[in-house]
Design an enzyme around this catalytic site. Structure first.
Site, short mmCIF file in Angstrom:
data_model
loop_
_atom_site.label_atom_id
_atom_site.label_comp_id
_atom_site.label_asym_id
_atom_site.label_seq_id
_atom_site.Cartn_x
_atom_site.Cartn_y
_atom_site.Cartn_z
N SER A 195 -30.00 19.04 35.20
CA SER A 195 -30.80 20.22 34.79
C SER A 195 -30.07 21.53 35.06
O SER A 195 -30.70 22.53 35.40
CB SER A 195 -32.17 20.20 35.45
OG SER A 195 -32.90 19.04 35.07
N GLY A 211 -32.26 15.50 33.62
CA GLY A 211 -33.24 15.51 32.54
C GLY A 211 -34.66 15.77 32.99
O GLY A 211 -35.60 15.61 32.22
N GLU A 214 -24.21 14.23 40.45
CA GLU A 214 -25.43 14.34 39.67
C GLU A 214 -26.57 13.62 40.39
O GLU A 214 -26.72 12.40 40.23
CB GLU A 214 -25.24 13.71 38.29
CG GLU A 214 -24.15 14.35 37.47
CD GLU A 214 -24.37 14.14 35.97
OE1 GLU A 214 -24.43 15.13 35.25
OE2 GLU A 214 -24.52 12.97 35.56
N HIS A 255 -21.82 7.29 34.82
CA HIS A 255 -23.04 8.09 34.70
C HIS A 255 -24.23 7.26 35.18
O HIS A 255 -24.27 6.04 34.97
CB HIS A 255 -23.24 8.52 33.24
CG HIS A 255 -24.31 9.55 33.10
ND1 HIS A 255 -25.64 9.22 33.11
CD2 HIS A 255 -24.26 10.90 33.02
CE1 HIS A 255 -26.36 10.33 33.02
NE2 HIS A 255 -25.54 11.36 32.97
N ASN A 280 -22.37 16.72 27.97
CA ASN A 280 -22.63 15.29 27.75
C ASN A 280 -23.78 15.19 26.75
O ASN A 280 -24.93 15.37 27.11
CB ASN A 280 -23.00 14.65 29.10
CG ASN A 280 -23.42 13.21 28.96
OD1 ASN A 280 -23.22 12.59 27.91
ND2 ASN A 280 -24.01 12.65 30.01
N GLU A 302 -27.07 6.85 34.06
CA GLU A 302 -27.77 6.09 33.01
C GLU A 302 -27.03 4.78 32.72
O GLU A 302 -27.65 3.76 32.41
CB GLU A 302 -27.91 6.95 31.74
CG GLU A 302 -28.97 8.03 31.95
CD GLU A 302 -28.74 9.32 31.20
OE1 GLU A 302 -27.97 9.34 30.23
OE2 GLU A 302 -29.34 10.34 31.59
#
Ligand code: PGA
Length: 256
Positions: A218, A178, A172, A99, A9, A101
């Site tokens: 990560s 991140g 996730e 996602h 991604n 985000e």
């Protein structure tokens, strides 16, 4: 035996020349993928054609083109949006939906993600459906209920055939995205086992044993092998480590 998948991604990163170089460098080195391994490049919309050309030239059946989002409507007055049919025309087979985000910054609800999922299935496309809890939910110990609601509200209206034919789940945990903090292999396996159990209860053993559940957050060259070795972890959705060949290739190789 389930397949394994590693999806990169890229998020909102890389220029046109970088996108071409990166894809070429990775494809050069991953000729040895087996039939049951899949690599997907989920790139920004404007790089779809560039990356599609590189993939086509490499003529590699185990490598697919993905997008990071799409709209739920087929066409119309939705300024700035891209439809599933448009993506399909560009050669996109896989689309990331939900996602964290998008959920966080663009306020995408489980209901909206359900509509997007339906649209993609109607286009015969593949959905990489993301779920995962924020840190406060993990600290409160209610992550299972949280993730169960995400899946139930966006996916569990689907028929078994549609779910099995079109959905890959990516777990996730938001606190791991991140941040450099990876879920431990135990935490990943525990949640993947839980998700597979939900599928089992709703749809039965056959489907539950076939659906791919990816880990994201990560995941990198150092920890991919250990994460992918878990019985219910079928690969990864990779952000930061997908942006360089030298960090993405070892994650791809960790499928072996
Ligand atoms: P990360 O991102 O690998 O950089 O944590 C993963 C993702 O957001 O899909």
């Amino acid at each position: 035996m389930r397949k394994k998948m590693v999806a990169g991604n890229w998020k909102m990163n890389l220029g046109m020349a970088e996108a071409k170089d990166l894809t070429e460098n990775i494809l050069k080195e991953c000729r040895s993928l087996s039939q049951d391994q899949l690599v997907v490049f989920c790139v920004p919309y404007i790089h779809l054609h560039t990356v599609a050309d590189v993939i086509a030239q490499a003529n590699h059946k185990q490598v697919k083109l993905g997008a990071q989002n799409c709209h739920d409507k087929q066409s119309g007055a939705y300024t700035g949006e891209i439809s599933a049919a448009m993506l399909k025309e560009c050669g996109v087979s896989h689309v990331i939906i939900g996602h964290s985000e998008r959920r966080q910054y663009f306020h995408e609800s489980n209901e909206f993600l359900k509509a997007k999922t339906n649209t993609l299935i109607a286009q015969s496309m593949q959905v990489i459906f993301c779920c995962g809890e924020p840190l406060e939910i993990r600290n409160a110990g209610t992550q299972n209920e949280y993730v169960a609601d995400q899946l139930k509200e966006s996916l569990f209206h689907l028929s078994a055939a549609d779910l099995q034919g079109h959905i890959t789940i990516a777990y996730e945990p938001i606190w791991a995205i991140g941040t450099g903090v990876t879920a431990t292999t135990e935490q990943a396996q525990e949640m993947h086992f839980f998700i597979r159990g939900l599928l089992r209860a709703q749809y039965g053993n056959d489907l539950a044993d076939k659906i791919l559940i990816l880990y994201g957050g990560s995941c990198n060259a150092q920890n991919a092998q250990e994460l992918f070795a878990n019985p219910d972890v079928d690969g990864g959705l990779i952000g930061g480590a997908a942006l360089k060949a030298e960090t993405f290739l070892p994650v791809i190789q960790a499928m072996n």
